[in-house]
Motif scaffolding. Structure first.
Motif, PDB file in Angstrom:
ATOM      1  N   ASN A 171       0.839  -1.186   0.000  1.00 56.08           N
ATOM      2  CA  ASN A 171       0.000   0.000   0.000  1.00 56.08           C
ATOM      3  C   ASN A 171       0.882   1.246   0.000  1.00 56.08           C
ATOM      4  OD1 ASN A 171      -2.221  -1.649   0.120  1.00 56.08           O
ATOM      5  ND2 ASN A 171      -2.374  -1.544   2.331  1.00 56.08           N
ATOM      6  N   VAL A 172       0.489   2.199  -0.801  1.00 55.98           N
ATOM      7  CA  VAL A 172       1.239   3.450  -0.867  1.00 55.98           C
ATOM      8  C   VAL A 172       0.431   4.634  -0.364  1.00 55.98           C
ATOM      9  CG1 VAL A 172       2.723   2.689  -2.759  1.00 55.98           C
ATOM     10  CG2 VAL A 172       0.570   3.836  -3.276  1.00 55.98           C
ATOM     11  N   CYS A 173      -0.835   4.410  -0.009  1.00 56.95           N
ATOM     12  CA  CYS A 173      -1.704   5.492   0.479  1.00 56.95           C
ATOM     13  C   CYS A 173      -2.430   5.045   1.747  1.00 56.95           C
ATOM     14  CB  CYS A 173      -2.753   5.839  -0.569  1.00 56.95           C
ATOM     15  SG  CYS A 173      -2.077   6.477  -2.095  1.00 56.95           S
ATOM     16  N   ALA A 174      -2.822   6.024   2.524  1.00 52.92           N
ATOM     17  CA  ALA A 174      -3.628   5.753   3.714  1.00 52.92           C
ATOM     18  C   ALA A 174      -4.998   5.218   3.282  1.00 52.92           C
ATOM     19  CB  ALA A 174      -3.795   7.022   4.531  1.00 52.92           C
ATOM     20  N   HIS A 175      -5.658   4.478   4.180  1.00 51.82           N
ATOM     21  CA  HIS A 175      -6.987   3.936   3.900  1.00 51.82           C
ATOM     22  C   HIS A 175      -7.919   5.074   3.461  1.00 51.82           C
ATOM     23  CE1 HIS A 175     -10.368   1.229   4.132  1.00 51.82           C
ATOM     24  NE2 HIS A 175     -11.009   2.133   4.863  1.00 51.82           N
ATOM     25  N   GLY A 176      -8.640   4.854   2.391  1.00 49.52           N
ATOM     26  CA  GLY A 176      -9.579   5.858   1.891  1.00 49.52           C
ATOM     27  C   GLY A 176      -8.945   6.887   0.969  1.00 49.52           C
ATOM     28  N   LYS A 177      -7.656   6.778   0.731  1.00 47.74           N
ATOM     29  CA  LYS A 177      -6.953   7.702  -0.163  1.00 47.74           C
ATOM     30  C   LYS A 177      -6.513   6.928  -1.398  1.00 47.74           C
ATOM     31  CE  LYS A 177      -6.993  11.274   2.575  1.00 47.74           C
ATOM     32  NZ  LYS A 177      -7.652  12.521   2.232  1.00 47.74           N
ATOM     33  N   TRP A 178      -6.313   7.649  -2.489  1.00 47.62           N
ATOM     34  CA  TRP A 178      -5.919   7.034  -3.751  1.00 47.62           C
ATOM     35  C   TRP A 178      -4.783   7.825  -4.361  1.00 47.62           C
ATOM     36  CZ3 TRP A 178      -8.196   2.504  -4.732  1.00 47.62           C
ATOM     37  CH2 TRP A 178      -9.401   2.238  -4.077  1.00 47.62           C
ATOM     38  N   LEU A 179      -3.947   7.145  -5.084  1.00 47.81           N
ATOM     39  CA  LEU A 179      -2.877   7.768  -5.856  1.00 47.81           C
ATOM     40  C   LEU A 179      -3.276   7.646  -7.324  1.00 47.81           C
ATOM     41  CD1 LEU A 179       0.016   8.946  -6.022  1.00 47.81           C
ATOM     42  CD2 LEU A 179       0.821   6.579  -6.195  1.00 47.81           C
ATOM     43  N   ALA A 180      -3.312   8.772  -8.039  1.00 46.71           N
ATOM     44  CA  ALA A 180      -3.737   8.750  -9.437  1.00 46.71           C
ATOM     45  C   ALA A 180      -2.757   9.544 -10.291  1.00 46.71           C
ATOM     46  CB  ALA A 180      -5.134   9.351  -9.567  1.00 46.71           C
ATOM     47  N   PHE A 181      -2.618   9.124 -11.534  1.00 45.06           N
ATOM     48  CA  PHE A 181      -1.804   9.835 -12.509  1.00 45.06           C
ATOM     49  C   PHE A 181      -2.713  10.258 -13.657  1.00 45.06           C
ATOM     50  CE2 PHE A 181       1.180   7.147 -10.328  1.00 45.06           C
ATOM     51  CZ  PHE A 181       2.329   7.909 -10.249  1.00 45.06           C
ATOM     52  N   VAL A 182      -2.593  11.491 -14.062  1.00 39.16           N
ATOM     53  CA  VAL A 182      -3.277  11.995 -15.241  1.00 39.16           C
ATOM     54  C   VAL A 182      -2.184  12.579 -16.119  1.00 39.16           C
ATOM     55  CG1 VAL A 182      -4.989  13.616 -16.137  1.00 39.16           C
ATOM     56  CG2 VAL A 182      -5.360  12.520 -13.917  1.00 39.16           C
ATOM     57  N   SER A 183      -2.094  12.098 -17.361  1.00 34.27           N
ATOM     58  CA  SER A 183      -1.003  12.553 -18.212  1.00 34.27           C
ATOM     59  C   SER A 183      -1.490  12.844 -19.621  1.00 34.27           C
ATOM     60  CB  SER A 183       0.112  11.509 -18.247  1.00 34.27           C
ATOM     61  OG  SER A 183      -0.371  10.292 -18.769  1.00 34.27           O
ATOM     62  N   THR A 184      -0.696  13.602 -20.347  1.00 34.31           N
ATOM     63  CA  THR A 184      -1.022  13.949 -21.721  1.00 34.31           C
ATOM     64  C   THR A 184       0.248  14.311 -22.464  1.00 34.31           C
ATOM     65  OG1 THR A 184      -2.429  15.338 -23.119  1.00 34.31           O
ATOM     66  CG2 THR A 184      -1.385  16.421 -21.250  1.00 34.31           C
ATOM     67  N   ASN A 185       0.173  14.319 -23.768  1.00 29.12           N
ATOM     68  CA  ASN A 185       1.224  14.915 -24.584  1.00 29.12           C
ATOM     69  C   ASN A 185       0.827  16.373 -24.782  1.00 29.12           C
ATOM     70  OD1 ASN A 185       2.826  12.604 -24.976  1.00 29.12           O
ATOM     71  ND2 ASN A 185       1.469  11.886 -26.590  1.00 29.12           N
ATOM     72  N   VAL A 186       1.677  17.289 -24.385  1.00 21.20           N
ATOM     73  CA  VAL A 186       1.362  18.719 -24.411  1.00 21.20           C
ATOM     74  C   VAL A 186       1.132  19.184 -25.842  1.00 21.20           C
ATOM     75  CG1 VAL A 186       2.220  21.015 -23.859  1.00 21.20           C
ATOM     76  CG2 VAL A 186       2.648  19.127 -22.297  1.00 21.20           C
ATOM     77  N   GLU A 187       0.005  19.872 -26.048  1.00 22.46           N
ATOM     78  CA  GLU A 187      -0.328  20.393 -27.371  1.00 22.46           C
ATOM     79  C   GLU A 187      -0.546  21.897 -27.362  1.00 22.46           C
ATOM     80  OE1 GLU A 187      -3.692  18.142 -28.682  1.00 22.46           O
ATOM     81  OE2 GLU A 187      -2.549  16.278 -28.834  1.00 22.46           O
ATOM     82  N   THR A 188      -0.581  22.507 -26.177  1.00 22.10           N
ATOM     83  CA  THR A 188      -0.820  23.953 -26.075  1.00 22.10           C
ATOM     84  C   THR A 188       0.205  24.560 -25.119  1.00 22.10           C
ATOM     85  OG1 THR A 188      -2.286  23.839 -24.143  1.00 22.10           O
ATOM     86  CG2 THR A 188      -3.303  23.515 -26.317  1.00 22.10           C
ATOM     87  N   ALA A 189       0.099  25.867 -24.927  1.00 21.43           N
ATOM     88  CA  ALA A 189       0.987  26.556 -23.985  1.00 21.43           C
ATOM     89  C   ALA A 189       0.493  26.422 -22.548  1.00 21.43           C
ATOM     90  CB  ALA A 189       1.101  28.032 -24.371  1.00 21.43           C
ATOM     91  N   ASN A 190      -0.632  25.736 -22.339  1.00 22.30           N
ATOM     92  CA  ASN A 190      -1.200  25.593 -21.000  1.00 22.30           C
ATOM     93  C   ASN A 190      -1.462  24.113 -20.696  1.00 22.30           C
ATOM     94  OD1 ASN A 190      -2.464  25.859 -18.562  1.00 22.30           O
ATOM     95  ND2 ASN A 190      -4.015  27.302 -19.266  1.00 22.30           N
TER      96      ASN A 190
END
Length: 93
Positions: free
Chosen positions: A1-20
């Motif tokens: 386990n890498v998180c406390a009970h009731g917590k989640w670890l998430a990754f959101v990724s993209t290939n950058v296409e804009t300046a933001n």
């Protein structure tokens, strides 16, 4: 386990296409609900300047943001083809 009970670890990724890039991630981040902490990092993806066939020095591309390592597998299959001169056949024999 890498998180406390009731917590989640998430990754959101993209290939950058804009300046933001953070705005590009907004739709994925919105799906997560409340976020306790967030880290945003932009990393360049590098590619070798030659395909290795001339000097026999085969170098893979850098990892990108695609899920399930899709482009990494494609790169490995391409390297196999360049090194051996044939397509990798993983069919049952």
């Amino acid at each position: 386990n890498v998180c406390a009970h009731g917590k989640w670890l998430a990754f959101v990724s993209t290939n950058v296409e804009t300046a933001n890039p953070e705005a590009e991630l907004a739709p994925g981040l919105a799906l997560l609900g409340p976020i306790d902490d967030k880290f945003v990092e932009v990393i360049d993806v590098y590619e070798p300047t030659a395909d290795g066939t001339a000097d026999r020095c085969f170098i893979s591309k850098g990892y990108d943001a695609t899920t399930h390592f899709e482009t990494t597998v494609e790169d490995c299959l391409d390297m196999y083809r360049r090194i051996t001169g044939k397509e990798l056949d993983l069919s049952a024999k």
